[in-house]
Design a protein around this motif. Sequence first.
Motif, short mmCIF file in Angstrom:
data_model
loop_
_atom_site.label_atom_id
_atom_site.label_comp_id
_atom_site.label_asym_id
_atom_site.label_seq_id
_atom_site.Cartn_x
_atom_site.Cartn_y
_atom_site.Cartn_z
N THR A 41 9.72 -1.61 -2.13
CA THR A 41 9.55 -2.33 -3.40
C THR A 41 10.78 -3.18 -3.70
O THR A 41 10.66 -4.33 -4.13
CB THR A 41 9.30 -1.32 -4.55
OG1 THR A 41 8.08 -0.63 -4.29
CG2 THR A 41 9.22 -2.01 -5.90
N GLU A 83 3.45 -3.04 -7.75
CA GLU A 83 2.98 -1.66 -7.73
C GLU A 83 2.37 -1.37 -9.10
O GLU A 83 2.94 -1.72 -10.12
CB GLU A 83 4.24 -0.79 -7.55
CG GLU A 83 4.09 0.44 -6.75
CD GLU A 83 5.48 1.05 -6.42
OE1 GLU A 83 6.51 0.37 -6.52
OE2 GLU A 83 5.47 2.23 -6.05
N ASP A 154 2.38 -5.10 -3.33
CA ASP A 154 3.02 -3.78 -3.23
C ASP A 154 1.97 -2.68 -3.37
O ASP A 154 1.16 -2.71 -4.29
CB ASP A 154 4.09 -3.65 -4.33
CG ASP A 154 5.16 -2.61 -3.99
OD1 ASP A 154 5.00 -1.90 -2.97
OD2 ASP A 154 6.14 -2.52 -4.74
N GLU A 155 2.01 -1.70 -2.47
CA GLU A 155 1.11 -0.54 -2.52
C GLU A 155 -0.34 -0.95 -2.70
O GLU A 155 -1.00 -0.53 -3.65
CB GLU A 155 1.53 0.42 -3.64
CG GLU A 155 2.93 0.98 -3.49
CD GLU A 155 3.11 1.87 -2.28
OE1 GLU A 155 2.15 2.10 -1.52
OE2 GLU A 155 4.26 2.31 -2.07
MG LIG Z 1 7.57 1.18 -3.77
#
Ligand SMILES: [Mg+2]
Length: 230
Positions: A41, A83, A154-155
């Motif tokens: 991240t 995220e 992200d994710e």
């Molecule tokens: Mg992360």
Amino acid sequence: MLEISKLCAGYGRIQVLWDIDLHIGENEIVALVGPNGSGKTTLLRAITGMVHTKSGTVNFLGEDIKGKSIEEIVSRGIAHVPEGRRLFPGLTVRANLELGAWRTKDTNIDHVVELFPRLGERLNQIAGSMSGGEQQMCAIARGLMSKPHLIVIDELSLGLAPVVVDEIIQQLPSIAASGTSILMVDQDVDAALSIASHAYVLEAGQLVLSGKAADLLADPRVQESYLGVG
Ligand SMILES: [Mg+2]
Ligand SMILES: Nc1ncnc2c1ncn2[C@@H]1O[C@H](COP(=O)(O)OP(=O)(O)OP(=O)(O)O)[C@@H](O)[C@H]1O
């Protein structure tokens, strides 16, 4: 199109990333994997100007964007899907998508609805009332509204059922082919490596492996640490 060289970054005096070299080409999907807390991240946030970079360069479309403001970086054509997705939960899907168009001011949603038809059926639904997978589609679609040259996600699959992850991941090649390169972080290493052309493995803030995704999928170290094989 993105060339990161010897990048060091962190929070205040705490250094998280050490000497990161990473390359993303035009129309390419690149995966970044690694354990919790390894700095994935942080690296995405360093690219989009949300984290202080100490040294190194981040060259995007021929210019060093390191140290530039988030607004400046986004306006140059990098979209960030964070995220947790960060939609405006009380606004409709349509309103969320239109807010993504602030860079180009072109609020035509046809190209993103074509990618994710489920959103087209739900344009007037309140975003916060959609399923996790639909919210992730909406977050990616919102990022694509500004027709970025690069989208960092992200994710991508966090908390989503495999069938929904497949539905989203299947669209990534056409996004990349239409001119938006993709840098994706995913806990689902198998899924990420199966769709990416190249991948990087980050451990404790340093890149420990990189190469063609197919080669990494076959690498015993990746299989043992991330795919539960062996
Ligand atoms: Mg992360
Ligand atoms: N705002 C912050 N201030 C100080 N340290 C931070 C901050 N955010 C993250 N860190 C630290 O930076 C390191 C890397 O965190 P990061 O969130 O980048 O990891 P990650 O690889 O994304 O992990 P995960 O897989 O859990 O999402 C961790 O040690 C974390 O505690």
